[in-house]
Write an enzyme that holds these catalytic residues in place. Structure first.
Site, PDB file in Angstrom:
ATOM      1  N   VAL A  49       0.842  -1.203   0.000  1.00  0.00           N
ATOM      2  CA  VAL A  49       0.000   0.000   0.000  1.00  0.00           C
ATOM      3  C   VAL A  49       0.876   1.252   0.000  1.00  0.00           C
ATOM      4  O   VAL A  49       0.601   2.210  -0.731  1.00  0.00           O
ATOM      5  CB  VAL A  49      -1.000  -0.001   1.176  1.00  0.00           C
ATOM      6  CG1 VAL A  49      -1.833   1.275   1.185  1.00  0.00           C
ATOM      7  CG2 VAL A  49      -1.920  -1.219   1.088  1.00  0.00           C
ATOM      8  N   CYS A  50       1.952   1.242   0.771  1.00  0.00           N
ATOM      9  CA  CYS A  50       2.859   2.397   0.794  1.00  0.00           C
ATOM     10  C   CYS A  50       3.520   2.590  -0.567  1.00  0.00           C
ATOM     11  O   CYS A  50       3.756   3.722  -1.000  1.00  0.00           O
ATOM     12  CB  CYS A  50       3.927   2.219   1.871  1.00  0.00           C
ATOM     13  SG  CYS A  50       3.268   2.140   3.544  1.00  0.00           S
ATOM     14  N   SER A  51       3.810   1.496  -1.234  1.00  0.00           N
ATOM     15  CA  SER A  51       4.427   1.561  -2.570  1.00  0.00           C
ATOM     16  C   SER A  51       3.459   2.121  -3.605  1.00  0.00           C
ATOM     17  O   SER A  51       3.866   2.491  -4.704  1.00  0.00           O
ATOM     18  CB  SER A  51       4.909   0.174  -3.002  1.00  0.00           C
ATOM     19  OG  SER A  51       5.943  -0.265  -2.146  1.00  0.00           O
TER      20      SER A  51
END
Length: 156
Positions: A49-51
């Site tokens: 998700v951060c990516s």
């Protein structure tokens, strides 16, 4: 003991001193009087998700900068990991290491049972006050760039 709550709009934003690119210290207060600051708390470098979240911010970086804002990403990862993560994603905004949870605890987003922060965006105005805050209900959800940009627009 109750965990700290996120600062509310109008309150003084908690200052911090975190390691940024190259291990250099970055403080929130160094921007006071100069720029609005967008604090982007994300759980972990290299997570799926951060990516996805951070490149979405990068795609809008021109809009943030046009509204006189400095974006700072913050995670509990080491500055080494954040530096490599930023390089891999081709980010032009700094990622800061909150390795000791100083900032994520002060902003009420640290999740001790998981040992990382939740996902959140806070906008700090030039005077050092919180102008906007959005904490995602779960780490899988992403705060809205559009709501953050609208809050910056109101600061003009």
């Amino acid at each position: 003991m109750q965990p700290p709550q996120p600062p509310q709009v109008g309150e003084a934003a908690p200052d911090f001193k975190l390691k940024g690119p190259g291990g250099q210290p970055v403080t929130l207060s160094e921007h006071r009087g100069h720029k609005n600051v967008v604090l982007v708390f994300y759980p972990l470098a290299f997570s799926p998700v951060c990516s996805h979240q951070l490149p979405e911010i990068q795609m809008e970086i021109g809009r943030f900068e046009a509204l006189d804002a400095q974006v700072l990403g913050i995670s509990v990862d080491s500055w080494y990991a954040n530096q490599e993560f930023a390089r891999k994603l081709r980010l032009t905004f700094p990622l800061l290491s909150d390795f000791d949870h100083q900032a994520s605890e002060a902003y009420g987003v640290y999740m001790p049972e998981k040992r990382y922060s939740g996902r959140a965006v806070f906008i700090v105005d030039r005077e050092g006050r919180v102008a906007h805050g959005e904490v995602a209900p779960t780490p899988a959800e992403i705060p809205s760039n559009e709501r953050a940009l609208a809050a910056l627009e109101r600061l003009k």
